[in-house]
Write an enzyme that holds these catalytic residues in place. Sequence first.
Site, short mmCIF file in Angstrom:
data_model
loop_
_atom_site.label_atom_id
_atom_site.label_comp_id
_atom_site.label_asym_id
_atom_site.label_seq_id
_atom_site.Cartn_x
_atom_site.Cartn_y
_atom_site.Cartn_z
N ASP A 1 28.55 42.18 46.46
CA ASP A 1 30.01 42.21 46.39
C ASP A 1 30.51 40.80 46.71
O ASP A 1 30.38 40.33 47.84
CB ASP A 1 30.58 43.22 47.39
CG ASP A 1 32.06 43.49 47.19
OD1 ASP A 1 32.75 42.65 46.58
OD2 ASP A 1 32.53 44.55 47.64
N THR B 1 41.39 53.68 51.12
CA THR B 1 40.06 53.17 50.77
C THR B 1 38.98 54.09 51.31
O THR B 1 39.20 54.81 52.29
CB THR B 1 39.84 51.75 51.32
OG1 THR B 1 38.58 51.25 50.89
CG2 THR B 1 39.88 51.73 52.84
N ARG C 1 46.95 50.00 48.90
CA ARG C 1 45.62 49.95 48.28
C ARG C 1 45.34 48.53 47.81
O ARG C 1 46.18 47.91 47.15
CB ARG C 1 45.52 50.91 47.10
CG ARG C 1 44.21 50.72 46.35
CD ARG C 1 43.74 51.91 45.58
NE ARG C 1 42.46 51.64 44.92
CZ ARG C 1 41.27 51.67 45.49
NH1 ARG C 1 41.19 51.98 46.78
NH2 ARG C 1 40.18 51.40 44.83
N GLN D 1 41.20 55.79 40.45
CA GLN D 1 41.69 55.37 41.77
C GLN D 1 43.04 54.66 41.65
O GLN D 1 43.92 54.86 42.49
CB GLN D 1 40.67 54.46 42.44
CG GLN D 1 39.43 55.19 42.92
CD GLN D 1 38.54 54.29 43.76
OE1 GLN D 1 38.61 53.07 43.70
NE2 GLN D 1 37.68 54.91 44.56
N ARG E 1 33.65 39.70 46.39
CA ARG E 1 35.10 39.65 46.52
C ARG E 1 35.54 39.07 47.87
O ARG E 1 34.81 39.12 48.85
CB ARG E 1 35.69 41.06 46.36
CG ARG E 1 35.59 41.60 44.95
CD ARG E 1 36.04 43.04 44.88
NE ARG E 1 35.13 43.93 45.60
CZ ARG E 1 35.28 45.26 45.65
NH1 ARG E 1 36.31 45.82 45.02
NH2 ARG E 1 34.43 46.01 46.32
N SER F 1 40.87 45.86 42.96
CA SER F 1 40.35 44.75 42.17
C SER F 1 40.34 45.13 40.69
O SER F 1 39.96 46.25 40.33
CB SER F 1 38.93 44.39 42.62
OG SER F 1 38.95 43.91 43.95
N GLU F 2 40.73 44.19 39.87
CA GLU F 2 40.83 44.41 38.43
C GLU F 2 39.53 44.98 37.86
O GLU F 2 38.44 44.53 38.20
CB GLU F 2 41.14 43.07 37.76
CG GLU F 2 41.24 43.13 36.25
CD GLU F 2 41.53 41.75 35.66
OE1 GLU F 2 42.25 41.68 34.66
OE2 GLU F 2 41.06 40.74 36.23
N CYS F 3 39.67 45.97 36.98
CA CYS F 3 38.51 46.56 36.31
C CYS F 3 38.89 46.87 34.87
O CYS F 3 39.40 47.94 34.57
CB CYS F 3 38.05 47.82 37.03
SG CYS F 3 36.63 48.63 36.24
#
Length: 399
Positions: free
Chosen positions: A314, A337, A234, A255, A316, A237-239
């Site tokens: 987005d 994903t 996986r 997730q 990223r 991305s940091e959240c």
Amino acid sequence: MPGSEFGQLQSDGTRLPPFYSPRPDARGTSHDDGDVEHGDFSLSAGNPASSNAEDDDGASQNTIPPASTPLTRPPPASLLSPAFTPPSTPGTATPSNAGAAVPRGIPVDSSIPTGGCGTKQPRLLETLPEVECIVRARIPTTTGAEMFLHLYTNNVDNKEHLAIVFGGTIRSKSLDAVRDGETEMDRLVRGAYTGRLYPGRTTSGLSANTSESQDALSANLTGEDSIQGPPLVRIHSECYTGETVWSARCDCGEQLDEGARLMSLPNNKAGGIIIYLRQEGRGIGLGEKLKAYNLQDLGSDTVEANLLLRHPADARSYGLATAMLRDLDQKEIRLLTNNPDKIRAVEGPHREIVVKERVAMVPLSWKGRGGFRAPEVEGYLKTKIEKMGHMLDMASLPR
């Protein structure tokens, strides 16, 4: 200070804030005690018993019952983490799910137009970044599973990106490389060792007089029964909001936990990797992300909010993820994903990594397995489907 600002009395005379759950007592617990959904959240801010009442004389009296008197009223929903931080899912393997099948994937092939890899052409770096794993450490989790946390540096930003590795067959080439002038203790301290650490160990490799020989280790790690296809991967991305402060605006925390649980299932012999990229807010940073939240409360969706702030929908990039997977000696992976366009982005400019399968990440609430529901997350998922091409079942969305 008013007594209502305090919670449970501790043994040292101090009190926890009232939204803290009480510490478990020393009595024996049953196997059901670990179920967060049925846990005792008696001293929450929403429990009137956790505040002080006034007696007939108007004096404030502490009405908190002793630990032996359980209370069952749950805290308000605003204090419950949808992912239950610290995570409750990694390594969960009870008799009922110990034999659970590793999730099935959908075969994909980005080399052909009909390969199920999305229609967008992601922005790819011409040259992959240079990455180096500078330290690794064993992390025992709250549910009994173990993982190895790898910390990476790179030549494109000053952030510390991470690889969370499940299973004993996956190793970092840059970590294992011998460095000039380092001692055996240097290698042990930065995690470049084989086998397990124990008090008194002095060598990074396994010697003949250890309890586990190198031949036995190799047989254990590379035997036919231990390798079953590419590992589950996986790219996460940091959240901060979804993983740490219980936000119901997204499903990122869920997730992350669910990915870790799937990778640590006992019958997932191929192991797993979570590439944890420090790309808060789809790459726009926490401050701009909070501004976007305010715009969402004013009526914009997640894509519109980013655009109004003059950011891409987005922002990223996944070149670092590709480089880290290469350093972990991965050539083929199964990607966890819902975003088919992420497949080609992760594979790299010259398909340095090949994604063989896409494994769906379905919200737990849609499957009737707990999770959470909120108007914000439902709008978030709807936008992902309608505007960002994520492959989720629209029929499952509440109307």
